[in-house]
Structure formats: C-alpha cells, structure tokens
Design an enzyme around this catalytic site. Structure first.
Site, short mmCIF file in Angstrom:
data_model
loop_
_atom_site.label_atom_id
_atom_site.label_comp_id
_atom_site.label_asym_id
_atom_site.label_seq_id
_atom_site.Cartn_x
_atom_site.Cartn_y
_atom_site.Cartn_z
CB ALA A 66 -0.62 0.06 1.43
N GLY A 112 0.48 -5.05 0.61
CA GLY A 112 -0.07 -5.40 -0.20
C GLY A 112 -0.48 -6.08 -1.37
CD GLU A 115 -2.05 -7.56 2.59
OE1 GLU A 115 -2.46 -6.80 2.66
OE2 GLU A 115 -2.41 -7.88 3.48
CD GLU A 135 1.57 -5.41 5.43
OE1 GLU A 135 2.69 -6.52 5.62
OE2 GLU A 135 1.21 -5.31 4.56
N1 CO8 Z 1 4.81 3.45 -0.79
C1 CO8 Z 1 5.39 4.59 -1.18
N2 CO8 Z 1 6.28 4.62 -1.47
C2 CO8 Z 1 6.66 3.18 -1.65
C3 CO8 Z 1 6.25 2.10 -1.31
C4 CO8 Z 1 5.49 2.01 -0.53
N3 CO8 Z 1 5.23 0.92 -0.49
N4 CO8 Z 1 7.10 1.33 -1.85
C5 CO8 Z 1 9.02 2.14 -2.34
N5 CO8 Z 1 8.65 3.19 -2.11
C6 CO8 Z 1 8.84 4.53 -2.64
C7 CO8 Z 1 10.10 4.59 -2.19
O1 CO8 Z 1 9.89 6.00 -1.24
C8 CO8 Z 1 10.91 5.64 -3.27
O2 CO8 Z 1 10.40 6.69 -3.03
P1 CO8 Z 1 11.22 7.91 -3.26
O3 CO8 Z 1 12.20 7.75 -5.32
O4 CO8 Z 1 10.95 8.88 -4.04
O5 CO8 Z 1 12.33 8.07 -2.61
C9 CO8 Z 1 11.08 4.76 -4.24
O6 CO8 Z 1 9.60 4.43 -4.23
C10 CO8 Z 1 12.36 3.72 -4.68
O7 CO8 Z 1 11.97 2.70 -3.45
P2 CO8 Z 1 13.25 2.88 -2.69
O8 CO8 Z 1 14.60 3.79 -2.95
O9 CO8 Z 1 13.36 2.27 -0.99
O10 CO8 Z 1 14.20 1.18 -3.26
P3 CO8 Z 1 14.94 0.43 -3.04
O11 CO8 Z 1 15.27 -0.65 -4.01
O12 CO8 Z 1 16.22 1.09 -1.81
O13 CO8 Z 1 13.93 -0.41 -1.78
C11 CO8 Z 1 12.41 -1.65 -1.10
C12 CO8 Z 1 12.91 -1.66 -2.58
C13 CO8 Z 1 12.54 -2.72 -0.40
C14 CO8 Z 1 10.85 -2.21 -1.36
C15 CO8 Z 1 11.16 -0.22 -0.47
O14 CO8 Z 1 10.85 0.53 -1.29
C16 CO8 Z 1 10.85 -1.08 1.03
O15 CO8 Z 1 11.23 -1.00 1.75
N6 CO8 Z 1 9.45 -0.63 0.25
C17 CO8 Z 1 8.26 -0.79 1.74
C18 CO8 Z 1 7.68 -1.99 1.89
C19 CO8 Z 1 6.67 -1.58 2.38
O16 CO8 Z 1 6.85 -1.76 3.68
N7 CO8 Z 1 5.89 -2.37 2.21
C20 CO8 Z 1 3.94 -2.44 2.62
C21 CO8 Z 1 3.31 -1.48 3.47
S1 CO8 Z 1 2.02 -1.50 4.10
C22 CO8 Z 1 1.02 -2.28 3.51
O17 CO8 Z 1 0.58 -2.63 2.23
C23 CO8 Z 1 -0.31 -2.20 4.17
C24 CO8 Z 1 -1.52 -3.00 3.39
C25 CO8 Z 1 -2.95 -2.93 4.09
C26 CO8 Z 1 -3.21 -1.52 3.87
C27 CO8 Z 1 -4.94 -1.52 4.40
C28 CO8 Z 1 -5.14 -0.38 4.22
C29 CO8 Z 1 -5.21 0.49 5.75
#
Ligand code: CO8
Length: 261
Positions: A66, A112, A115, A135
């Site tokens: 998400a 997400g 999921e 998460e």
């Molecule tokens: N949301 C928003 N932006 C994101 C997300 C995300 N989930 N994942 C990556 N991005 C963005 C980064 O912020 C970055 O943006 P910017 O270039 O502006 O800094 C860009 O994408 C590239 O990402 P990274 O620079 O971080 O890339 P890396 O190769 O260094 O890392 C990862 C890749 C490991 C995938 C890392 O980006 C990461 O950890 N991402 C988040 C993963 C995460 O925590 N996902 C779970 C999110 S919560 C969720 O899914 C809940 C679902 C249920 C919701 C229920 C509703 C209330």
C-alpha cells in the site's frame, strides 16, 4: 477509459493488466484500487477475456505494498478500517473473478502487493521476486487479507513467522512453500505468463469458473459440504454445450473449440 495508475491491454482471448507506478514501486494508493475495480468491471463485461494476467511495471517490483505516504495521512482508526475493507473487497472480487487470474511477480511483492499476489489463481515468479509482509516494521499489520490468505496457504506457524519478522521470502523459498507455482528466469516471466494465459483462454470458460468456485468455496468448509458443492457444480457444468464439444472433440480426435456456453 484513461487510467493514471494501471494499463489494461486486450489480446485474443486474454488480457494483461499492469500496475504502472514504477517511481513508487507500483505502490497501491486509493486511486489505483479504484482503477483496478474499474478494470475488473471491464474484464467481466467484455465477455471475450478468458484469462487475466496481473503484473507490475518496471524491473524492480510487482507491487511494494500500500502507498505508505497515503497510509501516513489516514486520520482515524475508522478510516483505516474502511480502507482495509475496501482493499479486501477488491481482492476477494479478484479471487472470485469468473476467469483465471495469473499473477506475474518479477520483483518486490510486499505488504498489499503480496496480498494482491495471493488473491490470484496462479502465481508465477521470476528469480528476482521477493515476497513478504513487512507491515510490522511500520507498526501496523497486513490489512488486505495477508494474515488470512497466507495462513490458509502455508499454515498458521509459517504465516506468523513471516508476518511477525517481516522477513522477505525469496522466489525459490516461496515455491517450496507452495505460494508460487513456478519460478522462471527474469526475462522469461512475461512470455511464460502470456503463454499460460493463451492456454487457459482456450479451455472451457464455464468449467474453469466452476473449478475456481469449487476450490475456493470448498477450502472454506468441511469435506462433506465441499463434496456436496463439487457435485452440484459438476451437475451445472454438465448442462453446457462446451461439455458436449469437449467430449465430442475427444472422441473425434480433434481439438475442442469452446464457446463458453
Ligand atoms: N509506498 C510508497 N512509496 C514506496 C513504497 C510504498 N509501499 N515502496 C517504495 N516506495 C517508494 C520509495 O519511497 C522510493 O521513493 P523515492 O524515490 O521518492 O525515495 C521509491 O519507491 C523507490 O524505493 P526505494 O528507494 O526504497 O527502493 P529500494 O530498492 O532501496 O528498496 C524496498 C525497495 C525494499 C521494496 C523498499 O522500497 C521498501 O521497503 N518499501 C516499502 C515496503 C513496505 O513496507 N510495504 C508495505 C506497505 S504497508 C501495506 O502494504 C499495508 C497493506 C494493507 C493496508 C490496509 C489499509 C489501511
């Protein structure tokens, strides 16, 4: 219809849906969920899409979860719950779509995104794919069905291990756990998914719909009820022209041509 976050391409008998926000690793914001809902309407209304592939744009990710920027701004528990329900409803609809859904993950499928991947019928992964429920690292829990679908697939203990640690699951390990059905070299992912979609698009559509129903509904019930459901669906499919066509084609030693009737 123009969408900002997804693309839907029609092919002969099947379609390819790409989540297209590569700058944020295809993170799912509300607008993307709305667009996915509209794309599913389109698929169901089309009548000639018999298999659907869902993938993510770019080299790095299927869907990295998400949209955390958007989640950060959710003002209340009530709104968080509503958003979780919205995503859950969409993913359940996907799971119950009458046509088979192939998920093609070529990179991060997290939160997400994992999921979403778990809501399809067949999950293909490239060697670069990584699955996980991170998460917990954000101080929340999976909200789009992850605690439920992963536990049903791999058992409670393994699901708890991955949801509590947030540890990523490499493609081969996901295959070993039965999460992924096939792991292929990265460049082979889309060709493999397309080839599978073409194959499925030639199978009997009503039979495929009822195979999905029988397995999905049966997985949520006891064996006796599940067998009852299977017999009832078996009867329903026996009424179709396609079952005569399938059996005639076998006996006449030719390829069946199914019409979905
Ligand atoms: N949301 C928003 N932006 C994101 C997300 C995300 N989930 N994942 C990556 N991005 C963005 C980064 O912020 C970055 O943006 P910017 O270039 O502006 O800094 C860009 O994408 C590239 O990402 P990274 O620079 O971080 O890339 P890396 O190769 O260094 O890392 C990862 C890749 C490991 C995938 C890392 O980006 C990461 O950890 N991402 C988040 C993963 C995460 O925590 N996902 C779970 C999110 S919560 C969720 O899914 C809940 C679902 C249920 C919701 C229920 C509703 C209330």
């Amino acid at each position: 219809m123009e969408w900002n976050n997804i693309r839907l391409e029609g092919h002969e008998g099947w379609a390819l849906l790409t989540i297209d926000r590569p700058k944020v690793l295809n993170a799912l914001n509300r607008e993307t969920l709305d667009e996915l809902e509209q794309a599913l309407d389109r698929v169901e209304e089309s009548g000639d899409i018999r298999a659907l592939i869902i993938t993510g744009s770019g080299e790095k990710a299927f869907v990295a979860g998400a949209d955390i920027k958007e989640l950060r701004e959710i003002p209340s528990a009530h709104e968080a719950e509503r958003l979780a329900e919205k995503g859950q409803a969409l993913f359940s609809r996907l799971e119950e779509l009458p046509v088979p859904v192939i998920m093609a993950a070529g990179g991060f499928a997290l939160g997400g995104g994992f999921e979403l991947a778990l809501s399809g019928d067949i999950l293909l992964a490239s060697e670069k794919a990584r699955f996980g429920l991170p998460e917990v690292n954000l101080g929340i829990l999976p909200g789009y069905g992850g605690t439920q679908r992963l536990a049903r697939l791999v058992g409670k203990s393994t699901a708890k291990y991955y949801a509590l640690t947030g540890e990523m699951i490499p493609a081969e390990e996901a295959y070993r756990l039965g999460i992924v059905q096939k792991v292929v070299p990265h460049e082979q992912l889309l060709p493999e998914a397309k080839s599978l979609a073409r194959t499925l698009s030639k199978q009997a559509p009503v039979a495929m719909n009822f195979i999905k129903k029988s397995i999905n509904q049966g997985a949520e019930t006891d064996l006796k009820t599940g067998l009852r459901l299977e017999a009832s669906h078996f009867g329903t499919v026996f009424n179709t022209e396609d079952r005569m066509e399938g059996m005639d084609a076998f006996l006449e030693k030719r390829k069946a041509s199914f019409r979905g009737k």
